[in-house]
Write a protein that holds these residues in place. Structure first.
Motif, mmCIF file in Angstrom:
data_model
loop_
_atom_site.group_PDB
_atom_site.id
_atom_site.type_symbol
_atom_site.label_atom_id
_atom_site.label_comp_id
_atom_site.label_asym_id
_atom_site.label_seq_id
_atom_site.Cartn_x
_atom_site.Cartn_y
_atom_site.Cartn_z
ATOM 1 N N ALA A 1 55.870 63.063 79.861
ATOM 2 C CA ALA A 1 55.064 63.750 81.045
ATOM 3 C C ALA A 1 55.192 65.381 80.605
ATOM 4 O O ALA A 1 53.934 66.107 80.622
ATOM 5 N N LEU A 2 56.405 65.693 80.577
ATOM 6 C CA LEU A 2 56.481 67.160 80.292
ATOM 7 C C LEU A 2 55.764 67.736 78.870
ATOM 8 O O LEU A 2 54.901 68.419 79.015
ATOM 9 N N TYR A 3 56.170 67.092 77.873
ATOM 10 C CA TYR A 3 55.567 67.466 76.416
ATOM 11 C C TYR A 3 54.024 67.403 76.372
ATOM 12 O O TYR A 3 53.309 68.087 75.942
ATOM 13 N N ARG B 1 57.369 63.295 67.380
ATOM 14 C CA ARG B 1 58.713 62.257 67.691
ATOM 15 C C ARG B 1 59.981 62.995 67.741
ATOM 16 O O ARG B 1 60.716 62.719 68.796
ATOM 17 N N ILE B 2 60.045 63.922 66.920
ATOM 18 C CA ILE B 2 61.275 64.882 67.002
ATOM 19 C C ILE B 2 61.377 65.628 68.351
ATOM 20 O O ILE B 2 62.444 65.861 69.084
ATOM 21 N N ARG B 3 60.240 66.264 68.550
ATOM 22 C CA ARG B 3 60.259 67.074 69.739
ATOM 23 C C ARG B 3 60.610 66.198 71.039
ATOM 24 O O ARG B 3 61.496 66.529 71.881
ATOM 25 N N ASN C 1 57.612 76.273 65.382
ATOM 26 C CA ASN C 1 57.492 75.588 66.458
ATOM 27 C C ASN C 1 58.520 74.411 66.787
ATOM 28 O O ASN C 1 59.001 74.551 67.742
ATOM 29 N N THR C 2 58.254 73.494 66.000
ATOM 30 C CA THR C 2 59.591 72.577 66.215
ATOM 31 C C THR C 2 60.868 73.000 66.323
ATOM 32 O O THR C 2 61.674 72.704 67.125
ATOM 33 N N ALA C 3 61.186 73.969 65.388
ATOM 34 C CA ALA C 3 62.605 74.414 65.621
ATOM 35 C C ALA C 3 62.724 75.090 66.924
ATOM 36 O O ALA C 3 63.845 75.266 67.449
ATOM 37 N N ALA C 4 61.993 75.946 67.376
ATOM 38 C CA ALA C 4 61.964 76.637 68.660
ATOM 39 C C ALA C 4 62.161 75.741 69.786
ATOM 40 O O ALA C 4 62.959 75.767 70.648
ATOM 41 N N LEU C 5 61.386 74.594 69.797
ATOM 42 C CA LEU C 5 61.527 73.647 70.919
ATOM 43 C C LEU C 5 62.969 73.072 70.981
ATOM 44 O O LEU C 5 63.589 72.892 72.062
ATOM 45 N N LEU C 6 63.389 72.864 69.918
ATOM 46 C CA LEU C 6 64.654 72.016 69.696
ATOM 47 C C LEU C 6 65.739 72.970 70.067
ATOM 48 O O LEU C 6 66.473 72.502 70.968
ATOM 49 N N ARG C 7 65.533 74.265 69.702
ATOM 50 C CA ARG C 7 66.595 75.195 70.265
ATOM 51 C C ARG C 7 66.489 75.519 71.915
ATOM 52 O O ARG C 7 67.678 75.351 72.571
ATOM 53 N N ALA D 1 66.674 63.804 75.029
ATOM 54 C CA ALA D 1 68.353 64.178 75.061
ATOM 55 C C ALA D 1 68.434 64.911 76.046
ATOM 56 O O ALA D 1 69.716 64.933 76.741
ATOM 57 N N MET D 2 67.857 66.096 76.253
ATOM 58 C CA MET D 2 67.992 67.052 77.236
ATOM 59 C C MET D 2 68.182 66.489 78.652
ATOM 60 O O MET D 2 69.157 66.701 79.703
ATOM 61 N N PHE D 3 67.173 65.382 78.862
ATOM 62 C CA PHE D 3 67.265 64.771 80.467
ATOM 63 C C PHE D 3 68.545 63.958 80.497
ATOM 64 O O PHE D 3 69.089 63.888 81.426
ATOM 65 N N VAL D 4 68.698 63.205 79.418
ATOM 66 C CA VAL D 4 69.959 62.491 79.406
ATOM 67 C C VAL D 4 71.074 63.062 79.680
ATOM 68 O O VAL D 4 72.135 62.752 80.483
ATOM 69 N N HIS D 5 71.322 64.363 78.973
ATOM 70 C CA HIS D 5 72.283 65.247 79.144
ATOM 71 C C HIS D 5 72.651 65.499 80.635
ATOM 72 O O HIS D 5 73.969 65.797 81.128
#
Length: 213
Positions: free
Chosen positions: A162-164, A136-138, A77-83, A144-148
């Motif tokens: 809010a999203l997570y 925390r990691i997620r 799950n964590t790996a999937a969300l990071l991808r 970082a996605m939003f900042v990007h």
């Protein structure tokens, strides 16, 4: 020896012992169906029609099995969300839809597994700690996605939370929602979390990924 031998003589110590993957898969299914208290060596052995001693060829003890389950959850799950957070997107709305893939496709992000682990964490300090670290990691990855995509850090932090946390609330409460209704709500959710509506092409690609018409 064949599977039928093990099934006909579940107490044998010399027949087929299964595999680490088979024991772990059975433990995973029990965790989802009945919670962590049901994940017991004898129960698994009976279910698999294998000897109890076969278990110890693959795991030192029950604690080792539970640790393997927790690792499986982290890797899946964590790996999937990071991808998904790092996936290519032409806009912030599309990037947000990439995250939404997790909530709609159990093959990407196992929502039932997530619910089971969070329930487990209520009674296990070790699992609770692992959940805190995963959250925390997620959250960092989504931020970082939003900042990007051009958000200021503080805004990105609030939007990522809010999203997570909204979705984790869905999972923790075991909320059941008709797929059609969920899809109707997706554009508004994206607008709330990202500040912009997805365009027709972005929604069409999202619908196609989830076989929705």
């Amino acid at each position: 020896m064949t599977d039928s031998y093990a099934a006909s003589d579940p107490n044998t110590e010399t027949g087929w012992r299964g595999s680490q993957e088979i024991w772990l898969e059975a433990a995973y299914q029990l965790l989802l169906e009945s919670g962590v208290d049901s994940v017991k060596i004898l129960t698994l052995a009976k279910q698999l029609k294998l000897s109890r001693t076969s278990f110890y060829w693959f795991f030192k003890d029950r604690d080792a099995l539970l640790e393997a389950l927790l690792t499986l959850w982290q890797e899946k799950n964590t790996a999937a969300l990071l991808r998904q957070a790092a996936s290519y997107a032409q806009s912030l709305a599309e990037a947000t839809l990439n995250i939404f893939d997790c909530w709609l496709d159990n093959a990407i992000f196992d929502n039932s597994f997530e619910h089971a682990v969070r329930s487990w964490g209520v009674q296990s300090p070790q699992v609770s700690k692992a959940l805190e670290e995963a959250d925390r990691i997620r959250l960092e990855a989504i931020k970082a996605m939003f900042v990007h995509h051009g958000c200021e850090p503080l805004v990105a932090d609030v939007r990522s939370r809010a999203l997570y946390l909204t979705q984790i609330g869905y999972i923790s409460m075991n909320t059941q929602e008709d797929v059609g209704i969920r899809m109707q709500r997706v554009p508004a959710y994206v607008a709330i979390f990202s500040g912009t509506l997805p365009n027709a092409a972005e929604l069409a690609r999202f619908h196609q990924r989830h076989s929705y018409k």
